[in-house]
Design an enzyme around this catalytic site. Structure first.
Site, PDB file in Angstrom:
ATOM      1  N   GLU A 166       0.814  -1.232   0.000  1.00  0.00           N
ATOM      2  CA  GLU A 166       0.000   0.000   0.000  1.00  0.00           C
ATOM      3  C   GLU A 166       0.841   1.273   0.000  1.00  0.00           C
ATOM      4  O   GLU A 166       0.744   2.103   0.923  1.00  0.00           O
ATOM      5  CB  GLU A 166      -0.942   0.024   1.212  1.00  0.00           C
ATOM      6  CG  GLU A 166      -1.911  -1.127   1.275  1.00  0.00           C
ATOM      7  CD  GLU A 166      -2.997  -0.963   2.340  1.00  0.00           C
ATOM      8  OE1 GLU A 166      -2.939   0.011   3.114  1.00  0.00           O
ATOM      9  OE2 GLU A 166      -3.905  -1.800   2.393  1.00  0.00           O
ATOM     10  N   GLU A 364      -5.214  -8.915   1.137  1.00  0.00           N
ATOM     11  CA  GLU A 364      -5.795  -8.544   2.441  1.00  0.00           C
ATOM     12  C   GLU A 364      -7.279  -8.328   2.233  1.00  0.00           C
ATOM     13  O   GLU A 364      -7.696  -7.639   1.297  1.00  0.00           O
ATOM     14  CB  GLU A 364      -5.223  -7.226   2.985  1.00  0.00           C
ATOM     15  CG  GLU A 364      -3.842  -7.297   3.542  1.00  0.00           C
ATOM     16  CD  GLU A 364      -3.334  -5.947   4.081  1.00  0.00           C
ATOM     17  OE1 GLU A 364      -4.147  -5.110   4.525  1.00  0.00           O
ATOM     18  OE2 GLU A 364      -2.102  -5.746   4.027  1.00  0.00           O
TER      19      GLU A 364
HETATM   20  C1  BG6 Z   1      -4.866  -1.994   5.980  1.00  0.00           C
HETATM   21  C2  BG6 Z   1      -3.360  -1.995   6.254  1.00  0.00           C
HETATM   22  O1  BG6 Z   1      -5.185  -1.075   4.997  1.00  0.00           O
HETATM   23  O2  BG6 Z   1      -5.671  -1.681   7.123  1.00  0.00           O
HETATM   24  C3  BG6 Z   1      -3.037  -2.693   7.568  1.00  0.00           C
HETATM   25  O3  BG6 Z   1      -2.642  -2.616   5.213  1.00  0.00           O
HETATM   26  C4  BG6 Z   1      -3.965  -2.202   8.675  1.00  0.00           C
HETATM   27  O4  BG6 Z   1      -1.670  -2.498   7.864  1.00  0.00           O
HETATM   28  C5  BG6 Z   1      -5.432  -2.443   8.278  1.00  0.00           C
HETATM   29  O5  BG6 Z   1      -3.666  -2.821   9.895  1.00  0.00           O
HETATM   30  C6  BG6 Z   1      -6.461  -2.148   9.367  1.00  0.00           C
HETATM   31  O6  BG6 Z   1      -6.553  -0.839   9.782  1.00  0.00           O
HETATM   32  P1  BG6 Z   1      -7.334  -0.337  11.094  1.00  0.00           P
HETATM   33  O7  BG6 Z   1      -7.167   1.143  11.065  1.00  0.00           O
HETATM   34  O8  BG6 Z   1      -8.788  -0.724  10.988  1.00  0.00           O
HETATM   35  O9  BG6 Z   1      -6.712  -0.970  12.298  1.00  0.00           O
END
Ligand code: BG6
Length: 460
Positions: A166, A364
């Site tokens: 990202e 992801e």
């Molecule tokens: C993703 C990232 O976009 O969001 C991760 O790649 C991150 O590193 C994840 O942990 C979740 O984000 P949040 O803000 O809901 O904890």
């Protein structure tokens, strides 16, 4: 079965070094920007919890990897901590770091889990940041040397490499919207950082090709389809511009070798083109990736601007579109993000139709939930909402497959609850719960058992 996936489909999860390892000051690791920012401003981190309290994968990787196997993983993406390998970002290598990653890789392989390795997941070494970070050309060259070292050290066993995770988040967080260090808000500097990240990516791909390694190299990009409010040309244009800024800004150069014309035009009009050297664009053009990882959480909805921005307002992408809250949208009420499962299908179809059907995988996808202990019953988190979230997304991945998309696997975010930057442990995402008050004890959630079944049956 309702959805049966092809043989060899990749089932697994992803994490990153800073979010999982802990041991931020241990094992010879140098400081990165997260260690530094937490020292400066612990108040910016949820409940004042810093990176040192990530779930201790550095010490517990053997039991964690055994549990991954138990939960059906055949592949796992993690990232190398740049400042664990090179405490100063460049120069002298940390042998303890090399030994750690060697053992993680070997343990994964011993368990029949293929390591997918990412080189950079938001964790710039502090020593490089102090000399300008991604605004400086020096970081590009240091990254190329770091990447080359990793290929040489681990490339005999690691066959799937990713340069960045990202990269747009580094631009957004660090240089536009103040959720990452160095907390700059400056459009032109943001553009320069984005360009250098692209260039560093291309330099690493170049090193991989020149080294003659027999694996694949790619990048992990978050894709947020930009859906316009209506088909009115002004809304559609707003959607196209948001897409150019946040999706195509990296997707186009790494797959097609060129930046989106619309974006270049906007930058030119606002006198915001980055500083480049002769040969840079050719380097990017001639190093397309082999494999793309797609992170998908939620869509972006936009509409035409309702008010002309004030001439003194700082230039931001939102100068060109407004965000739009679609009435009736489905929400993850525990995180405040929209859930739109079809988005993953739209992304995959776009790759098929407009990006040469490049080999890709979902790298992801996951559902963050605040205060998840609410769902604890009989010693287990009953996260039925997460099972539904995965299942409904997988149905769309399956449909894309049936329609010819070149999608090779599905990795969830994430294996165990981990430390999520300024949100720390606010939103839990894991298949496995981590109890911070109880020596980081791991307990499989209901979704972990569901995932195991799906992976082992290769469908559901
Ligand atoms: C993703 C990232 O976009 O969001 C991760 O790649 C991150 O590193 C994840 O942990 C979740 O984000 P949040 O803000 O809901 O904890």
């Amino acid at each position: 079965m309702e959805c049966c996936f092809p043989d060899g489909f990749w089932w697994g999860s992803a994490t990153s070094a800073t979010q999982s390892e802990g041991a931020a000051r241990d094992g010879g690791k140098g400081k990165n920007v997260w260690d530094h920012w937490f020292e400066l401003e612990p108040n910016r981190f949820y409940n004042g919890v810093g990176p040192d309290r990530a779930p201790q994968f550095y010490y517990r990787y053997k039991e964690d990897i055994a549990l991954m196997k138990e939960l059906g993983h055949n592949s796992f993406r993690f990232s190398i901590s740049w400042s664990r390998l090179f405490p100063q970002g460049d120069g002298e290598i940390n042998k303890q770091g090399v030994a750690f990653y060697n053992d993680v890789i070997d343990t994964l392989l011993d368990h029949g889990i293929e390591p997918f390795v990412c080189l950079y997941h938001f964790d710039t070494p502090l020593a490089l940041q102090e000399r300008g970070g991604w605004e400086s050309r020096e970081t590009v060259e240091a990254f190329a040397r770091y990447a080359e070292t990793c290929f040489r050290l681990f490339g005999d066993r690691v066959k799937k490499w990713f340069t960045h995770n990202e990269p747009i988040a580094v631009v957004e967080g660090g240089y536009l919207y103040d959720f990452q260090y160095p907390n700059v808000v400056d459009f032109r500097r943001a553009v320069q950082v984005g360009f250098h990240l692209t260039l560093a990516h291309a330099r690493a791909v170049q090193a991989y090709r020149e080294g003659g390694y027999d694996g694949q190299i790619g990048i992990i990009l978050n894709q947020m389809p930009a859906y316009p409010r209506s088909q009115h040309p002004a809304d559609v244009k707003a959607g196209r511009i948001a897409d150019a800024f946040f999706n195509r800004s990296f997707l186009d150069p790494v797959v097609r070798g060129e930046f989106p014309e619309e974006l270049v035009e906007i930058l030119r009009l606002h006198d915001a083109l980055p500083v480049m050297r002769e040969g840079d664009l050719e380097l990017i053009r001639s190093h397309p990736i082999d494999l793309l990882g797609v992170n998908y959480y939620h869509p972006r909805r936009v509409k035409a601007k309702e008010h002309v921005p004030h001439p003194d307002a700082p230039l931001l992408p939102e100068h060109f579109f407004d965000h739009y809250e679609m009435p009736g949208r489905k929400m993850n009420v525990y995180r405040g993000w929209e859930i739109y499962e079809k988005g993953i299908y739209d992304i995959l179809m776009n790759l098929k139709e407009n990006y040469g059907n490049i080999p890709c995988f979902v790298s992801e996808n996951g559902m963050g939930v605040q205060d998840e202990h609410r769902f604890l019953r009989d010693g287990m988190i009953h996260d039925d909402y997460r099972i539904e979230f995965f299942r409904e997304h997988l149905k769309w991945v399956h449909k894309a497959l049936q329609e010819g998309c070149n999608v090779k696997g599905y990795h969830v975010w994430t294996f165990m609850d981990n430390w999520s930057w300024i949100n720390a442990y606010k939103n839990r995402y894991g298949l496995v719960a981590v109890d911070l008050d109880n020596d980081y004890r791991r307990t499989v959630k209901k979704s972990g058992l569901w995932f195991k079944q799906v992976a082992e049956n290769n469908g559901f």
